[in-house]
Design a protein around this motif. Structure first.
Motif, PDB file in Angstrom:
ATOM      1  N   SER A  21       0.825  -1.191   0.000  1.00  0.00           N
ATOM      2  CA  SER A  21       0.000   0.000   0.000  1.00  0.00           C
ATOM      3  C   SER A  21       0.873   1.260   0.000  1.00  0.00           C
ATOM      4  O   SER A  21       1.756   1.396  -0.838  1.00  0.00           O
ATOM      5  CB  SER A  21      -0.975  -0.048   1.179  1.00  0.00           C
ATOM      6  N   ILE A  22       0.665   2.159   0.960  1.00  0.00           N
ATOM      7  CA  ILE A  22       1.479   3.374   1.005  1.00  0.00           C
ATOM      8  C   ILE A  22       2.947   3.049   1.294  1.00  0.00           C
ATOM      9  O   ILE A  22       3.847   3.787   0.911  1.00  0.00           O
ATOM     10  CB  ILE A  22       0.909   4.396   2.017  1.00  0.00           C
ATOM     11  N   GLY A  23       3.190   1.904   1.913  1.00  0.00           N
ATOM     12  CA  GLY A  23       4.562   1.461   2.182  1.00  0.00           C
ATOM     13  C   GLY A  23       5.359   1.179   0.920  1.00  0.00           C
ATOM     14  O   GLY A  23       6.591   1.094   0.963  1.00  0.00           O
ATOM     15  N   THR A  24       4.680   1.052  -0.220  1.00  0.00           N
ATOM     16  CA  THR A  24       5.412   0.848  -1.468  1.00  0.00           C
ATOM     17  C   THR A  24       6.227   2.093  -1.831  1.00  0.00           C
ATOM     18  O   THR A  24       7.231   1.985  -2.516  1.00  0.00           O
ATOM     19  CB  THR A  24       4.467   0.465  -2.627  1.00  0.00           C
ATOM     20  N   GLY A  25       5.800   3.243  -1.345  1.00  0.00           N
ATOM     21  CA  GLY A  25       6.574   4.467  -1.582  1.00  0.00           C
ATOM     22  C   GLY A  25       7.922   4.408  -0.894  1.00  0.00           C
ATOM     23  O   GLY A  25       8.948   4.781  -1.471  1.00  0.00           O
ATOM     24  N   VAL A  26       7.947   3.925   0.328  1.00  0.00           N
ATOM     25  CA  VAL A  26       9.193   3.761   1.068  1.00  0.00           C
ATOM     26  C   VAL A  26      10.045   2.686   0.400  1.00  0.00           C
ATOM     27  O   VAL A  26      11.258   2.861   0.199  1.00  0.00           O
ATOM     28  CB  VAL A  26       8.912   3.399   2.543  1.00  0.00           C
ATOM     29  N   THR A  27       9.410   1.588   0.028  1.00  0.00           N
ATOM     30  CA  THR A  27      10.128   0.479  -0.613  1.00  0.00           C
ATOM     31  C   THR A  27      10.775   0.930  -1.912  1.00  0.00           C
ATOM     32  O   THR A  27      11.943   0.615  -2.176  1.00  0.00           O
ATOM     33  CB  THR A  27       9.174  -0.694  -0.867  1.00  0.00           C
ATOM     34  N   CYS A  28      10.045   1.669  -2.732  1.00  0.00           N
ATOM     35  CA  CYS A  28      10.613   2.160  -3.991  1.00  0.00           C
ATOM     36  C   CYS A  28      11.762   3.117  -3.743  1.00  0.00           C
ATOM     37  O   CYS A  28      12.774   3.082  -4.452  1.00  0.00           O
ATOM     38  CB  CYS A  28       9.534   2.810  -4.846  1.00  0.00           C
ATOM     39  N   LYS A  91      -7.900  -7.390  -7.770  1.00  0.00           N
ATOM     40  CA  LYS A  91      -8.825  -6.825  -8.766  1.00  0.00           C
ATOM     41  C   LYS A  91      -9.982  -6.096  -8.078  1.00  0.00           C
ATOM     42  O   LYS A  91     -10.533  -5.145  -8.604  1.00  0.00           O
ATOM     43  CB  LYS A  91      -9.340  -7.954  -9.660  1.00  0.00           C
ATOM     44  N   LYS A  92     -10.340  -6.536  -6.862  1.00  0.00           N
ATOM     45  CA  LYS A  92     -11.467  -5.951  -6.131  1.00  0.00           C
ATOM     46  C   LYS A  92     -11.024  -4.899  -5.115  1.00  0.00           C
ATOM     47  O   LYS A  92     -11.791  -4.528  -4.227  1.00  0.00           O
ATOM     48  CB  LYS A  92     -12.267  -7.048  -5.431  1.00  0.00           C
ATOM     49  N   ASP A  93      -9.819  -4.396  -5.251  1.00  0.00           N
ATOM     50  CA  ASP A  93      -9.299  -3.391  -4.323  1.00  0.00           C
ATOM     51  C   ASP A  93     -10.048  -2.076  -4.561  1.00  0.00           C
ATOM     52  O   ASP A  93      -9.929  -1.471  -5.620  1.00  0.00           O
ATOM     53  CB  ASP A  93      -7.804  -3.203  -4.545  1.00  0.00           C
ATOM     54  N   THR A  94     -10.817  -1.644  -3.564  1.00  0.00           N
ATOM     55  CA  THR A  94     -11.575  -0.401  -3.681  1.00  0.00           C
ATOM     56  C   THR A  94     -10.830   0.783  -3.063  1.00  0.00           C
ATOM     57  O   THR A  94     -11.231   1.924  -3.248  1.00  0.00           O
ATOM     58  CB  THR A  94     -12.965  -0.530  -3.028  1.00  0.00           C
ATOM     59  N   LEU A  95      -9.759   0.522  -2.331  1.00  0.00           N
ATOM     60  CA  LEU A  95      -8.972   1.595  -1.727  1.00  0.00           C
ATOM     61  C   LEU A  95      -7.907   2.100  -2.707  1.00  0.00           C
ATOM     62  O   LEU A  95      -7.809   3.293  -2.982  1.00  0.00           O
ATOM     63  CB  LEU A  95      -8.321   1.128  -0.428  1.00  0.00           C
ATOM     64  N   VAL A  96      -7.099   1.179  -3.221  1.00  0.00           N
ATOM     65  CA  VAL A  96      -6.084   1.515  -4.222  1.00  0.00           C
ATOM     66  C   VAL A  96      -6.418   0.701  -5.477  1.00  0.00           C
ATOM     67  O   VAL A  96      -6.158  -0.495  -5.516  1.00  0.00           O
ATOM     68  CB  VAL A  96      -4.654   1.174  -3.744  1.00  0.00           C
ATOM     69  N   PRO A  97      -6.996   1.319  -6.479  1.00  0.00           N
ATOM     70  CA  PRO A  97      -7.369   0.571  -7.690  1.00  0.00           C
ATOM     71  C   PRO A  97      -6.154  -0.110  -8.321  1.00  0.00           C
ATOM     72  O   PRO A  97      -5.046   0.438  -8.301  1.00  0.00           O
ATOM     73  CB  PRO A  97      -7.927   1.645  -8.622  1.00  0.00           C
ATOM     74  N   LEU A 117      -4.900 -10.502  -8.604  1.00  0.00           N
ATOM     75  CA  LEU A 117      -5.664 -11.553  -7.932  1.00  0.00           C
ATOM     76  C   LEU A 117      -7.155 -11.214  -8.008  1.00  0.00           C
ATOM     77  O   LEU A 117      -7.610 -10.224  -7.434  1.00  0.00           O
ATOM     78  CB  LEU A 117      -5.182 -11.689  -6.490  1.00  0.00           C
ATOM     79  N   SER A 118      -7.891 -12.046  -8.708  1.00  0.00           N
ATOM     80  CA  SER A 118      -9.273 -11.730  -9.085  1.00  0.00           C
ATOM     81  C   SER A 118     -10.226 -11.563  -7.909  1.00  0.00           C
ATOM     82  O   SER A 118     -11.173 -10.786  -8.000  1.00  0.00           O
ATOM     83  CB  SER A 118      -9.813 -12.794 -10.042  1.00  0.00           C
ATOM     84  N   ASP A 119     -10.003 -12.252  -6.809  1.00  0.00           N
ATOM     85  CA  ASP A 119     -10.946 -12.204  -5.688  1.00  0.00           C
ATOM     86  C   ASP A 119     -10.464 -11.364  -4.508  1.00  0.00           C
ATOM     87  O   ASP A 119     -11.108 -11.329  -3.471  1.00  0.00           O
ATOM     88  CB  ASP A 119     -11.259 -13.627  -5.201  1.00  0.00           C
ATOM     89  N   CYS A 120      -9.334 -10.696  -4.651  1.00  0.00           N
ATOM     90  CA  CYS A 120      -8.756  -9.952  -3.525  1.00  0.00           C
ATOM     91  C   CYS A 120      -9.112  -8.476  -3.570  1.00  0.00           C
ATOM     92  O   CYS A 120      -9.159  -7.865  -4.630  1.00  0.00           O
ATOM     93  CB  CYS A 120      -7.230 -10.081  -3.533  1.00  0.00           C
ATOM     94  N   GLY A 121      -9.319  -7.948  -2.362  1.00  0.00           N
ATOM     95  CA  GLY A 121      -9.452  -6.517  -2.179  1.00  0.00           C
ATOM     96  C   GLY A 121      -8.130  -5.978  -1.670  1.00  0.00           C
ATOM     97  O   GLY A 121      -7.066  -6.535  -1.949  1.00  0.00           O
ATOM     98  N   HIS A 122      -8.186  -4.936  -0.861  1.00  0.00           N
ATOM     99  CA  HIS A 122      -6.961  -4.313  -0.362  1.00  0.00           C
ATOM    100  C   HIS A 122      -6.389  -5.042   0.849  1.00  0.00           C
ATOM    101  O   HIS A 122      -5.171  -5.135   1.001  1.00  0.00           O
ATOM    102  CB  HIS A 122      -7.233  -2.847  -0.012  1.00  0.00           C
ATOM    103  N   ASN A 123      -7.249  -5.533   1.714  1.00  0.00           N
ATOM    104  CA  ASN A 123      -6.787  -6.079   2.991  1.00  0.00           C
ATOM    105  C   ASN A 123      -6.948  -7.587   3.130  1.00  0.00           C
ATOM    106  O   ASN A 123      -6.844  -8.102   4.242  1.00  0.00           O
ATOM    107  CB  ASN A 123      -7.521  -5.380   4.143  1.00  0.00           C
TER     108      ASN A 123
END
Length: 151
Positions: A21-28, A91-97, A117-123
């Motif tokens: 999530s937002i931690g990808t900014g630190v990782t990058c 694919k179902k992530d409604t927080l971070v598309p 991942l077709s059935d996953c949301g954000h969490n």
């Protein structure tokens, strides 16, 4: 990263970076500034301004320079990351598309892989599509580590 390198004495090419999530900014940011074996970005954001506009549509009237620093612009960071990258997104992530990961993927250097991942949301990564989630990470880790040990 510095603790693992300097105190635990892990070689650079045995370090895999993982951000969510937002931690990808630190990782990058770490991947741009420190050598590593590979990078895994889960449910990553394209940038803070992009997320701000998504979460608060009224912010769409402001240009990027109006946002506070750092912008955590992961799309721009892709031009500087040369390590292999695995993108994971629900694919179902409604927080971070998942379009955020697609933008980063398009900007990234090879080798790169994206798993939507077709059935996953954000969490619920690993709870839904468990086998695909786990096998994607395992395959990436194994292939990345093997490449760092080739003569």
């Amino acid at each position: 990263y510095d603790y693992v390198r300097n105190k635990l004495h892990y070689p650079e090419l045995k370090i895999l970076l993982y951000g969510e999530s937002i931690g990808t900014g630190v990782t990058c940011n770490i991947a741009v500034n420190r050598p590593c074996a590979g990078v895994i970005l889960q449910s990553g954001i394209a940038s803070l301004p992009a997320m701000g506009r998504k979460l608060f549509p009224l912010l769409s009237v402001y240009p990027d320079f109006a946002y506070p620093e750092p912008h955590l612009d992961n799309v721009a960071a892709m031009a500087q990351i040369t390590s292999p990258i695995l993108f994971l997104h629900g694919k179902k992530d409604t927080l971070v598309p998942y379009e955020h990961s697609r933008q980063m993927f398009a900007a990234a250097h090879d080798p790169k892989q994206i798993v939507v991942l077709s059935d996953c949301g954000h969490n619920d990564m690993g709870v839904q599509n468990t086998q695909e989630f786990q096998s994607s990470i395992k395959s990436f880790v194994v292939s990345t580590i093997q490449k760092t040990h080739e003569p």
